[in-house]
Design a protein around this motif. Structure first.
Motif, PDB file in Angstrom:
ATOM      1  N   LYS A 118      61.636-100.966  -1.516  1.00  0.00           N
ATOM      2  CA  LYS A 118      61.306-101.227  -2.958  1.00  0.00           C
ATOM      3  C   LYS A 118      59.950-101.398  -2.474  1.00  0.00           C
ATOM      4  O   LYS A 118      59.225-102.339  -1.959  1.00  0.00           O
ATOM      5  CB  LYS A 118      61.559-101.463  -3.926  1.00  0.00           C
ATOM      6  CG  LYS A 118      62.695-100.948  -4.109  1.00  0.00           C
ATOM      7  CD  LYS A 118      63.267-101.747  -6.084  1.00  0.00           C
ATOM      8  CE  LYS A 118      64.525-100.800  -6.605  1.00  0.00           C
ATOM      9  NZ  LYS A 118      65.638-101.058  -5.121  1.00  0.00           N
TER      10      LYS A 118
ATOM     11  N   ARG B 130      56.192-102.363  -4.413  1.00  0.00           N
ATOM     12  CA  ARG B 130      56.053-102.967  -5.810  1.00  0.00           C
ATOM     13  C   ARG B 130      54.583-103.054  -6.575  1.00  0.00           C
ATOM     14  O   ARG B 130      54.644-104.182  -5.849  1.00  0.00           O
ATOM     15  CB  ARG B 130      57.184-103.501  -6.813  1.00  0.00           C
ATOM     16  CG  ARG B 130      56.977-104.235  -8.361  1.00  0.00           C
ATOM     17  CD  ARG B 130      58.133-105.274  -8.687  1.00  0.00           C
ATOM     18  NE  ARG B 130      60.110-104.655  -8.470  1.00  0.00           N
ATOM     19  CZ  ARG B 130      59.858-104.208  -9.784  1.00  0.00           C
ATOM     20  NH1 ARG B 130      59.612-104.008 -10.677  1.00  0.00           N
ATOM     21  NH2 ARG B 130      61.238-103.660  -9.256  1.00  0.00           N
TER      22      ARG B 130
ATOM     23  N   GLY C 152      54.620-105.055 -11.603  1.00  0.00           N
ATOM     24  CA  GLY C 152      54.194-103.298 -12.396  1.00  0.00           C
ATOM     25  C   GLY C 152      55.264-103.126 -12.077  1.00  0.00           C
ATOM     26  O   GLY C 152      56.344-103.424 -12.059  1.00  0.00           O
ATOM     27  N   ARG C 153      54.939-101.247 -11.859  1.00  0.00           N
ATOM     28  CA  ARG C 153      56.003-100.593 -11.584  1.00  0.00           C
ATOM     29  C   ARG C 153      56.170-100.387  -9.962  1.00  0.00           C
ATOM     30  O   ARG C 153      55.359-100.552  -9.087  1.00  0.00           O
ATOM     31  CB  ARG C 153      55.622 -99.304 -12.516  1.00  0.00           C
ATOM     32  CG  ARG C 153      54.299 -98.441 -11.159  1.00  0.00           C
ATOM     33  CD  ARG C 153      53.962 -97.563 -12.584  1.00  0.00           C
ATOM     34  NE  ARG C 153      52.775 -96.633 -11.929  1.00  0.00           N
ATOM     35  CZ  ARG C 153      52.662 -95.832 -10.961  1.00  0.00           C
ATOM     36  NH1 ARG C 153      53.351 -95.215 -10.703  1.00  0.00           N
ATOM     37  NH2 ARG C 153      51.819 -95.397 -10.364  1.00  0.00           N
ATOM     38  N   VAL C 154      57.180-100.018  -9.872  1.00  0.00           N
ATOM     39  CA  VAL C 154      57.790 -99.828  -8.678  1.00  0.00           C
ATOM     40  C   VAL C 154      57.320 -97.876  -8.236  1.00  0.00           C
ATOM     41  O   VAL C 154      57.259 -97.135  -8.838  1.00  0.00           O
ATOM     42  CB  VAL C 154      59.179 -99.597  -8.299  1.00  0.00           C
ATOM     43  CG1 VAL C 154      59.639 -98.929  -7.165  1.00  0.00           C
ATOM     44  CG2 VAL C 154      60.224-100.620  -8.622  1.00  0.00           C
TER      45      VAL C 154
END
Length: 810
Positions: A489, A491, A495-497
């Motif tokens: 992943k 990221r 914060g967001r992926v």
């Protein structure tokens, strides 16, 4: 009426005649080898009846001397190939009325059928390396294989040299111990080093074993291979060849059945989608690659077998052996990366020895035109490429020792003698064997206090036994050497992926490096478990540009042929006009690379200094070279900003120009620089995860559960840190380094290049970019991580760069 060959019984002679066939010389030679009780390596072109030649001695022996029990074992690198061969083998058995039982055993075989096969084995069993290892792990293995007379190894070149090949070689050594008179039969169409395969087939692991006979079939008709000429619109860079899809579709329309090979799964998806957009006639076109569900792949294979498809877009998932005689044309989209690989793919067409296979190569850019031409020259010269044999993996050896312990008590001395008859392990030292045995038994010094690693115990009779039956269950649930590449992943910190990338890409990054992903310039902060943490404050050019991975590496042999082609203008007459003009303009502006040295160009552009090296050593070696060059340039005070690599060229940009090129490209960069980079990158840590899984240190599957990729990574990272701290010479850390020295880093090849160019660097200082440097500079920031950038999308900056490179003004 023609008299049958003395080695071919009347029933078989009549069957050949009814088919309109005549037994080929190499098929009769295989019968003679069997009559002489000798193993054999058969090298014969596709369409020459290799598989039938391998099975003929078995069919004749069982027809004339019927007896129960397992007679012959057929090993395939692919489950699909085993199923296909089984179907083809049932025909002569039924048509001649032979009282022979023949079955398959793969991961798809129901458990009840597997158990029945152990109790009452068929006379012929078709299986895979993994299934064979599993069968050998049971206590009744000796009884099951006691009657075994022959092992047939199909597409042997595809297994030898790989970890699956190591696993199979070890299994063969056990089968040979069970039945010392066992014959081995190796079958292959493309062989770079016949002696290496002879060693593989040999019961002693030696290429000079006179118990092995090498048999070579007559060459078939020379293949008809052409290069698609796309004129001036041929892209400067990229590899997807989207520009050629209309012409590819026209070729599909004009042929009965076409196999369209590509080099990556992303390219397969794009090509398939592009062809469907053009498919106004609604021709049946299918897709086949390793990421598709098994059911979907089987459906496509069945449709192809029924001649129900006009075209199939495939990756290397269909390189091997599926017998589709109706294929009229093979199209290779993108450069083939190797002569042997090209010949293997071209051989999928026709399957009639007397008729030429027809193939079309579709280069994705101008350098790929040169590679395609060099590959065709290699095919016509009957010169194949391939890697040198390498020692068997210690992680695979650990799995095998554990597997053997599951089948019964082990005598270490006898097992060592047995293992060293396998070609990949012929030179295994006793110290290494003992270290691996100690790891299997206790986990090694750093892990022996953990109960779960106490798997074997030495008894008073000096035999090693499992400490508990559950260790056998754990082994059988995790047997095999294929470790799927996990996704990581991406990221933003806190914060967001943003998405996922394949792990190989992250392996090359160091903290602070920048790269392009999801349309953003990101700064790599580091790894946390299975996540790459990044910030969105990347500045300037990407220090590590995103590159499309999963591509096949350019072979050393083919790279040498490309350099040779560049050096000899007399061989350019078959090249497209646009490519010839490109090379002549390069001659005028700078120099062309020669076969043995290294051409390095330096020039200023946009307040940066560029260095372009034409090394032709493949993307993997160039990625490692880029990492090492930028480290060395930092120490020289040149302020490197980044690099980009293709299979042919590497470009580095910095704030100050490189002057001492001999020092910059000195071989000593493979010493401390290499160790420091690999220690800082996540490469060794990720390689250790694969080694740990294969060796049984980390188990992916547990009773009633399966670990996620994240859980496997967490476990392996913790153990990696423990071993590095407390037992840095642990056998699995050594196996990890051996793996990392090949594969993505290609250190051996890089070392060979640095040695070759010593004292032979030719430097040209230019006032602007050269025509030959243009393709690699167009790669900067151009490819998305998944390789989905379309070849025709150029921004204004790219168009300006092209104009600068091809301008005649000095």
């Amino acid at each position: 009426m023609a008299q049958p060959d003395p080695l071919l019984p009347r029933r078989f002679h009549d069957w050949f005649r009814a088919k309109g066939w005549k037994a080929r010389d190499h098929q009769i030679d295989m019968l003679q080898a069997a009559r002489d009780a000798r193993s054999a390596l058969l090298i014969a072109p596709t369409g020459g009846g290799k598989t039938l030649a391998g099975f003929l001695p078995t069919l004749i022996d069982l027809a004339e001397n019927p007896r129960p029990g397992l007679h012959s074992l057929y090993i395939s690198p692919l489950k699909a190939l085993a199923v296909d061969i089984h179907r083809n083998l049932l025909s002569p058995i039924a048509e001649m009325g032979l009282p022979i039982t023949c079955e398959t055993r793969t991961g798809d075989t129901p458990q009840a059928k597997r158990q029945r096969q152990r109790r009452h084995p068929p006379q012929i069993l078709l299986t895979t390396p993994e299934s064979l290892a599993l069968m050998l792990s049971y206590h009744d293995a000796e009884a099951v294989f006691a009657t075994l007379s022959c092992v047939i190894l199909d597409e042997l070149h595809a297994l030898a040299g790989s970890k699956r090949g190591d696993q199979l070689a070890l299994a063969l050594s056990r089968l040979q111990s069970i039945n010392p008179t066992l014959r081995r039969v190796g079958l292959s169409a493309t062989v770079h080093d016949p002696r290496a395969l002879q060693a593989w087939v040999s019961p002693s692991g030696s290429p000079d074993d006179d118990r092995v006979r090498r048999i070579e079939g007559k060459a078939g008709a020379a293949p008809d291979i052409q290069i698609l000429s796309t004129g001036p619109q041929l892209p400067w860079s990229g590899h997807m060849a989207m520009h050629a899809l209309p012409e590819i579709y026209e070729r599909i329309r004009k042929h009965g059945t076409t196999l369209v090979f590509v080099n990556t799964r992303a390219q397969a998806e794009l090509t398939f989608q592009g062809l469907w957009h053009l498919n106004e006639e609604n021709l049946p076109i299918a897709l086949h690659h390793g990421s598709l569900a098994v059911e979907q792949r089987r459906k496509v294979e069945a449709a192809m077998g029924r001649n129900a498809l006009r075209a199939i877009v495939a990756t290397s998932s269909l390189d091997l052996g599926i017998d589709w005689g109706a294929v009229d044309l093979v199209i290779q989209v993108g450069a083939p990366k190797g002569v042997s690989r090209l010949l293997q793919r071209v051989g999928r067409a026709n399957h009639r020895l007397e008729s030429p296979s027809k193939a079309l190569l579709v280069p994705g850019n101008r350098f790929e035109v040169l590679e395609c031409r060099a590959a065709i020259e290699g095919v016509m010269a009957h010169e194949l490429d391939g890697d040198l044999p390498k020692p068997g993996g210690l992680d695979v050896l650990a799995q095998h020792i554990w597997c053997m312990a599951c089948s019964g008590p082990l005598d270490a001395d006898l097992l060592f003698d047995e293992i060293t008859t396998a070609a990949p392990y012929r030179r295994l030292s006793r110290d290494d064997f003992d270290a691996v045995l100690d790891f299997v038994a206790t986990g090694g010094y750093a892990l022996k206090t953990y109960d779960r690693y106490q798997r074997l115990r030495l008894g008073p009779d000096n035999l090693w036994r499992l400490t508990h039956p559950r260790h056998a269950q754990r082994l059988r649930m995790n047997i095999g050497t294929i470790v799927e590449s996990p996704l990581v992943k991406v990221r933003l910190h806190r914060g967001r992926v943003l998405g996922e990338v394949e792990e190989y890409f992250i392996q090359g990054l160091r903290a602070g490096d920048t790269f392009l992903f999801a349309g953003q310039l990101l700064r790599f902060l580091g790894m946390k478990e299975n996540t790459a943490l990044c910030s969105a404050d990347g500045q300037g050019d990407p220090k590590i540009p995103a590159y499309a991975g999963g591509r096949l590496p350019l072979s050393t042999y083919l790279a040498d042929r490309v350099r040779s082609l560049l050096q000899d203008a007399h061989r350019w007459h078959d090249l497209p006009d646009a490519v010839r003009e490109w090379l002549r303009l390069q001659q005028h502006r700078s120099l062309l690379p020669d076969r043995n040295g290294l051409l390095v160009e330096t020039f200023p552009r946009a307040e940066r200094e560029y260095l372009v090296a034409y090394s032709f050593e493949g993307r993997n070696a160039h990625q490692t070279l880029g990492m090492l060059l930028t480290r060395r340039m930092e120490r020289m005070g040149l302020s490197p900003l980044g690099f980009v690599a293709t299979d042919y060229v590497i470009a580095v940009w910095s704030l100050k120009p490189a002057i001492d090129l001999d020092a910059l490209f000195d071989e000593d960069m493979l010493g401390d620089d290499l160790e420091a980079w690999m220690a800082e990158s996540s490469l060794l840590r990720r390689s250790f995860r694969n080694v740990a899984v294969i060796a049984g240190l980390i188990e992916r599957k547990l009773p009633g559960a399966e670990k996620s990729g994240r859980q496997v990574t967490i476990s392996s990272d913790l153990i990696y840190d423990v071993l590095r701290k407390y037992q840095p010479d642990h056998v699995l850390l050594r196996a990890t380094w051996a793996d990392s020295a090949g594969g993505l880093t290609d250190i051996g090849r890089l070392g060979g290049m640095l040695a070759r160019i010593k004292g032979r660097i030719r430097h040209r200082r230019l006032d602007r970019i050269s025509p030959l440097a243009l393709p690699v500079l167009l790669e900067i920031g151009r490819e998305q991580v998944y390789g989905a950038a379309l070849d025709e999308l150029f921004d204004e900056g790219a168009r300006a760069l092209i104009a600068e490179a091809i301008s005649d003004t000095d």
